[in-house]
Design a protein around this motif. Structure first.
Motif, PDB file in Angstrom:
ATOM      1  N   SER A 141      40.292  92.339  87.247  1.00  0.00           N
ATOM      2  CA  SER A 141      40.979  93.167  86.251  1.00  0.00           C
ATOM      3  C   SER A 141      41.664  92.271  85.223  1.00  0.00           C
ATOM      4  N   ASP A 142      42.247  92.923  84.240  1.00  0.00           N
ATOM      5  CA  ASP A 142      43.010  92.199  83.230  1.00  0.00           C
ATOM      6  C   ASP A 142      44.474  92.047  83.611  1.00  0.00           C
ATOM      7  N   PHE A 143      44.854  92.553  84.773  1.00  0.00           N
ATOM      8  CA  PHE A 143      46.250  92.470  85.178  1.00  0.00           C
ATOM      9  C   PHE A 143      46.695  91.021  85.314  1.00  0.00           C
ATOM     10  N   VAL A 144      47.954  90.789  84.955  1.00  0.00           N
ATOM     11  CA  VAL A 144      48.578  89.488  85.149  1.00  0.00           C
ATOM     12  C   VAL A 144      49.568  89.651  86.296  1.00  0.00           C
ATOM     13  N   TYR A 145      49.345  88.897  87.366  1.00  0.00           N
ATOM     14  CA  TYR A 145      50.210  88.962  88.534  1.00  0.00           C
ATOM     15  C   TYR A 145      51.337  87.944  88.376  1.00  0.00           C
ATOM     16  N   PRO A 146      52.528  88.252  88.874  1.00  0.00           N
ATOM     17  CA  PRO A 146      53.643  87.308  88.723  1.00  0.00           C
ATOM     18  C   PRO A 146      53.442  85.992  89.474  1.00  0.00           C
ATOM     19  N   PHE A 147      52.568  86.005  90.505  1.00  0.00           N
ATOM     20  CA  PHE A 147      52.380  84.801  91.309  1.00  0.00           C
ATOM     21  C   PHE A 147      50.906  84.571  91.606  1.00  0.00           C
ATOM     22  N   GLU A 148      50.562  83.299  91.783  1.00  0.00           N
ATOM     23  CA  GLU A 148      49.214  82.953  92.208  1.00  0.00           C
ATOM     24  C   GLU A 148      49.200  82.828  93.724  1.00  0.00           C
ATOM     25  N   GLY A 149      48.188  83.399  94.338  1.00  0.00           N
ATOM     26  CA  GLY A 149      48.016  83.271  95.778  1.00  0.00           C
ATOM     27  C   GLY A 149      46.746  82.508  96.082  1.00  0.00           C
ATOM     28  N   SER A 150      46.747  81.775  97.181  1.00  0.00           N
ATOM     29  CA  SER A 150      45.514  81.107  97.614  1.00  0.00           C
ATOM     30  C   SER A 150      45.428  81.172  99.137  1.00  0.00           C
ATOM     31  N   ILE A 151      44.196  81.311  99.596  1.00  0.00           N
ATOM     32  CA  ILE A 151      43.948  81.274 101.029  1.00  0.00           C
ATOM     33  C   ILE A 151      43.321  79.926 101.334  1.00  0.00           C
ATOM     34  N   SER A 152      44.075  79.104 102.037  1.00  0.00           N
ATOM     35  CA  SER A 152      43.637  77.763 102.453  1.00  0.00           C
ATOM     36  C   SER A 152      43.089  76.935 101.295  1.00  0.00           C
ATOM     37  N   ASN A 153      43.669  77.093 100.110  1.00  0.00           N
ATOM     38  CA  ASN A 153      43.267  76.351  98.906  1.00  0.00           C
ATOM     39  C   ASN A 153      41.786  76.513  98.582  1.00  0.00           C
ATOM     40  N   GLN A 154      41.195  77.642  98.982  1.00  0.00           N
ATOM     41  CA  GLN A 154      39.775  77.886  98.730  1.00  0.00           C
ATOM     42  C   GLN A 154      39.531  79.161  97.947  1.00  0.00           C
TER      43      GLN A 154
END
Length: 120
Positions: free
Chosen positions: A90-103
């Motif tokens: 989507s075009d949504f901008v989330y306040p934070f970036e998430g990552s699962i095991s840096n992958q």
């Protein structure tokens, strides 16, 4: 600024003032990961695999990283409190970036800091 607001909210957890949940969305594969601070539970939901829940452990890392792990699971969720995120679709901008095991990278929001439409 949002880092300070989020940190203050998390610190309030320990005083049982206000519970906050973190919601992260990922694509390729489609996953939703939720961490509930009141119950200390992580829920992972996939349209193909259903959902699973386990107890989480939260640690704070240098550089504004919130790391959420679970016993017996090698995968972990990191929420970068200093970067905006995207769910990849989507075009949504989330306040934070998430990552699962840096992958696998996605976007994260909380009960008080929600995703937004992009600014024109």
């Amino acid at each position: 600024m949002k880092f300070l607001l989020f940190t203050a909210t998390l610190l309030a957890f320990t005083g049982a003032v206000h519970a906050e949940s973190i919601y992260c969305s990922f694509t390729e594969p489609f996953l939703t990961v939720t961490y509930n601070s009141e119950t200390n539970k992580i829920t992972v939901t996939s349209p193909d695999e259903g959902s699973a829940e386990t107890t989480g452990h939260v640690t704070y890392q240098k550089g504004g990283i919130l790391k959420i792990t679970a016993d017996g699971i090698t995968q972990y969720l990191e929420v970068n409190l200093t970067k905006e995120g995207s769910d990849g679709m989507s075009d949504f901008v989330y306040p934070f970036e998430g990552s699962i095991s840096n992958q696998l990278y996605g976007g994260c929001e909380t009960d008080t800091l929600k995703k937004q439409q992009p600014k024109p």
